[in-house]
Scaffold this motif. Structure first.
Motif, PDB file in Angstrom:
ATOM      1  N   GLU A   1      -2.440 -14.089 -48.404  1.00 26.74           N
ATOM      2  CA  GLU A   1      -2.605 -14.198 -49.859  1.00 26.74           C
ATOM      3  C   GLU A   1      -3.746 -13.273 -50.261  1.00 26.74           C
ATOM      4  OE1 GLU A   1      -3.078 -18.247 -51.056  1.00 26.74           O
ATOM      5  OE2 GLU A   1      -1.225 -18.933 -50.077  1.00 26.74           O
ATOM      6  N   LEU A   2      -3.418 -12.200 -50.939  1.00 24.19           N
ATOM      7  CA  LEU A   2      -4.382 -11.156 -51.261  1.00 24.19           C
ATOM      8  C   LEU A   2      -4.360 -10.838 -52.751  1.00 24.19           C
ATOM      9  CD1 LEU A   2      -3.467  -8.735 -48.305  1.00 24.19           C
ATOM     10  CD2 LEU A   2      -5.277 -10.482 -48.326  1.00 24.19           C
ATOM     11  N   THR A   3      -5.194  -9.885 -53.146  1.00 26.82           N
ATOM     12  CA  THR A   3      -5.244  -9.433 -54.539  1.00 26.82           C
ATOM     13  C   THR A   3      -5.335  -7.915 -54.566  1.00 26.82           C
ATOM     14  OG1 THR A   3      -6.417 -11.443 -55.214  1.00 26.82           O
ATOM     15  CG2 THR A   3      -6.484  -9.564 -56.735  1.00 26.82           C
TER      16      THR A   3
ATOM     17  N   GLY B   1      -5.131  -5.614 -59.864  1.00 29.49           N
ATOM     18  CA  GLY B   1      -5.772  -6.892 -60.158  1.00 29.49           C
ATOM     19  C   GLY B   1      -4.891  -8.114 -59.983  1.00 29.49           C
ATOM     20  N   LYS B   2      -3.627  -7.949 -59.601  1.00 34.25           N
ATOM     21  CA  LYS B   2      -2.712  -9.096 -59.506  1.00 34.25           C
ATOM     22  C   LYS B   2      -2.741  -9.718 -58.108  1.00 34.25           C
ATOM     23  CE  LYS B   2       0.601  -7.751 -63.083  1.00 34.25           C
ATOM     24  NZ  LYS B   2       2.029  -7.503 -63.379  1.00 34.25           N
ATOM     25  N   PRO B   3      -2.604 -11.055 -58.033  1.00 35.91           N
ATOM     26  CA  PRO B   3      -2.510 -11.713 -56.731  1.00 35.91           C
ATOM     27  C   PRO B   3      -1.146 -11.443 -56.111  1.00 35.91           C
ATOM     28  CG  PRO B   3      -2.248 -13.323 -58.488  1.00 35.91           C
ATOM     29  CD  PRO B   3      -2.602 -12.026 -59.151  1.00 35.91           C
ATOM     30  N   VAL B   4      -1.114 -11.306 -54.780  1.00 37.84           N
ATOM     31  CA  VAL B   4       0.129 -10.993 -54.087  1.00 37.84           C
ATOM     32  C   VAL B   4       0.181 -11.776 -52.772  1.00 37.84           C
ATOM     33  CG1 VAL B   4      -0.963  -8.988 -53.000  1.00 37.84           C
ATOM     34  CG2 VAL B   4       1.537  -9.118 -53.109  1.00 37.84           C
ATOM     35  N   VAL B   5       1.388 -12.154 -52.366  1.00 38.48           N
ATOM     36  CA  VAL B   5       1.598 -12.840 -51.093  1.00 38.48           C
ATOM     37  C   VAL B   5       2.454 -11.948 -50.217  1.00 38.48           C
ATOM     38  CG1 VAL B   5       2.593 -14.846 -49.932  1.00 38.48           C
ATOM     39  CG2 VAL B   5       1.430 -15.125 -52.150  1.00 38.48           C
ATOM     40  N   PHE B   6       1.957 -11.660 -49.019  1.00 39.82           N
ATOM     41  CA  PHE B   6       2.716 -10.858 -48.058  1.00 39.82           C
ATOM     42  C   PHE B   6       3.177 -11.748 -46.905  1.00 39.82           C
ATOM     43  CE2 PHE B   6       0.295  -7.358 -49.999  1.00 39.82           C
ATOM     44  CZ  PHE B   6       1.332  -6.442 -50.210  1.00 39.82           C
ATOM     45  N   ASN B   7       4.491 -11.763 -46.646  1.00 40.71           N
ATOM     46  CA  ASN B   7       5.050 -12.423 -45.476  1.00 40.71           C
ATOM     47  C   ASN B   7       5.344 -11.340 -44.443  1.00 40.71           C
ATOM     48  OD1 ASN B   7       5.183 -15.171 -46.461  1.00 40.71           O
ATOM     49  ND2 ASN B   7       6.734 -14.420 -47.884  1.00 40.71           N
TER      50      ASN B   7
END
Length: 494
Positions: free
Chosen positions: A214-216, A228-234
């Motif tokens: 869970e990054l930004t 600036g948006k939050p992002v989830v990487f699988n």
């Protein structure tokens, strides 16, 4: 022909030129008479067409053609007569072109500026000098090994400088986004290729692991839609590989053109190559320093036409850096302002150096031209073929002669200038940008250490980053490597 000249602004000249009507009409008549001998018109035999018919059919077009030729010829005759040196092409504006009357047109153009050279003895410059130490040679050899490193699969957990092969998918608020996924992707941990936290999140992972991060995206991210948006990487880790450096053996040495002398011979060749690079870097840095001082000490008006031409050259060079795809790029994507400062500097410097050449009566020294060509040819399997190519190709020879002449101008100025030497390290002289970055890292490390006492030492620069930087260093090229005979001899060897 009547000529009058006025200065509008700066280097711009406005020249009004008048040409007698008789000159125009005689030229038109002569052209029509010639046409009458060759043109074909239904109902008339070839060569027997009345001049009146020829004039009615072709007179207007012939007159326009003749007017263009006369205005061009008159313009060049006028600038020669007035001893002017135009910089760039003129803008021609017809003023009076009525048939049977004297013609008059206006040519607006810029002229080359008068250049007054300052006293070269007032030029103060710094010459950087350095020595190649055993440590520098060790570092260079390590860089060469890193350039030829291979990757070996390992079963342990991944760490910085390892390469992981991954499949990944990024989502924002549960939705996938363009450019946010990839498969069978190789990534060196610690390389800084991905956004902050991505590579660090894969440290200690191993083949077969599935990792969720869970990054930004950074606020200054290049894609403004993601900034600036939050992002989830699988992420699925397919494999982990460790760098494997080649051994210092005969096979490695031979890859760089060294077939005798073993490691001692290889070190000697590397050292000689570094010495050459050092000498070249020292001269280039001094040249840049001297030229910058010349620009400061010599005020020169710069013709906008020459700047525009130089901007076009710089733009084409920039497009070529994009490779084959540049052919489809719109040149307007690279606006003039992007290159204007550099173009003005290059034009101004060219005018200054040109004045030095004119005042000193300099010409390219034939012996030095030969030496320069032989230096280029020495890196090929068939040097004589390359030498013959340069001497049989005027464009290539002109390029070398121009470079040699510029060297002669520089040497002349340097002899009169006040040059002081300053000793620096090999790294600072050959790769000042990297040396500055490393100095900044050291200072940052000191600052951090002083604030946190002895809790932990200053972080070391990742080896992968060092290798990437080392590849940028000019001296990391193959020492004395011989390329196979080239299809095109003029192609420069690495």
């Amino acid at each position: 022909m009547q000529v009058s000249i006025e200065t509008t602004t700066g280097l711009e000249r406005r020249m009004t030129i008048g040409v007698p009507a008789a000159e125009v009409e005689n030229a038109v008549a002569a052209r029509l008479n010639e046409a009458a001998k060759t043109v074909k018109i239904n109902g008339f035999r070839k060569g027997k067409i009345p001049l009146k018919v020829i004039k009615n059919r072709f007179g207007k077009g012939v007159r326009q053609e003749v007017l263009g030729e006369i205005m061009s010829r008159s313009y060049y005759a006028a600038v020669t007569e007035q001893k002017l040196k135009p910089a760039g092409q003129p803008k021609i504006e017809p003023k009076s072109l009525d048939e049977g009357k004297d013609i008059e047109f206006i040519a607006t153009f810029e002229v080359y500026p008068e250049v007054s050279l300052s006293d070269f003895s007032n030029v103060k410059a710094e010459k950087l000098v350095a020595e190649v130490t055993d440590k520098d040679i060790d570092t260079m050899i390590e860089n060469l090994r890193q350039q030829r490193q291979e990757w070996e699969p390992v079963k342990r957990q991944a760490k910085n400088d390892d390469m992981v092969n991954i499949d990944y998918e990024g989502t924002i608020e549960g939705e996938a986004f363009a450019g946010g996924s990839g498969s069978d992707t190789n990534l060196v941990l610690g390389s800084g290729r991905m956004i902050e936290g991505f590579e660090a999140g894969l440290v200690k992972s191993k083949a077969g692991d599935e990792v969720t991060l869970e990054l930004t995206f950074p606020e200054e991210y290049r894609n403004k839609d993601l900034a600036g948006k939050p992002v989830v990487f699988n992420i699925k880790v397919n494999s982990v590989s460790a760098p494997k450096l080649p051994a210092l053996d005969d096979e490695f040495f031979a890859a760089f053109g060294v077939t005798e002398g073993g490691e001692a011979g290889f070190r000697k060749e590397v050292a000689a190559n570094m010495e050459r690079e050092l000498k070249k870097a020292s001269k280039n840095r001094l040249r840049t320093n001297v030229m910058d001082v010349l620009l400061e000490q010599n005020e020169v008006d710069v013709p906008s036409a020459l700047v525009a031409a130089e901007i076009d050259v710089l733009r084409q060079q920039a497009l070529q850096q994009f490779g084959a795809g540049a052919q489809n790029l719109d040149p307007s994507l690279l606006p003039d302002d992007l290159f204007r400062e550099q173009a003005e500097k290059r034009v101004k410097l060219g005018l200054i150096l040109g004045e030095v050449i004119k005042q000193k009566g300099l010409r390219a020294d034939a012996a030095k031209v030969r030496e320069a060509i032989e230096d280029i040819a020495a890196t090929y399997e068939t040097p004589e073929e390359v030498i013959n190519y340069y001497y049989s190709n005027k464009d290539q020879l002109d390029t070398v002669e121009s470079a040699v002449l510029e060297d002669q101008v520089f040497d002349l100025i340097a002899e009169e200038a006040q040059i002081k030497e300053r000793k620096v390290s090999y790294q600072e002289l050959t790769n000042p940008k990297q040396a500055a970055e490393e100095d900044a890292d050291k200072e940052a490390g000191k600052s951090k250490t002083s604030k946190t006492a002895a809790k932990k030492p200053a972080a070391k620069k990742p080896a992968a980053k060092k290798a990437a930087d080392a590849e940028k260093a000019p001296a990391a090229k193959k020492p004395a490597a011989k390329k196979p005979a080239a299809k095109k001899p003029a192609k420069k060897a690495d």
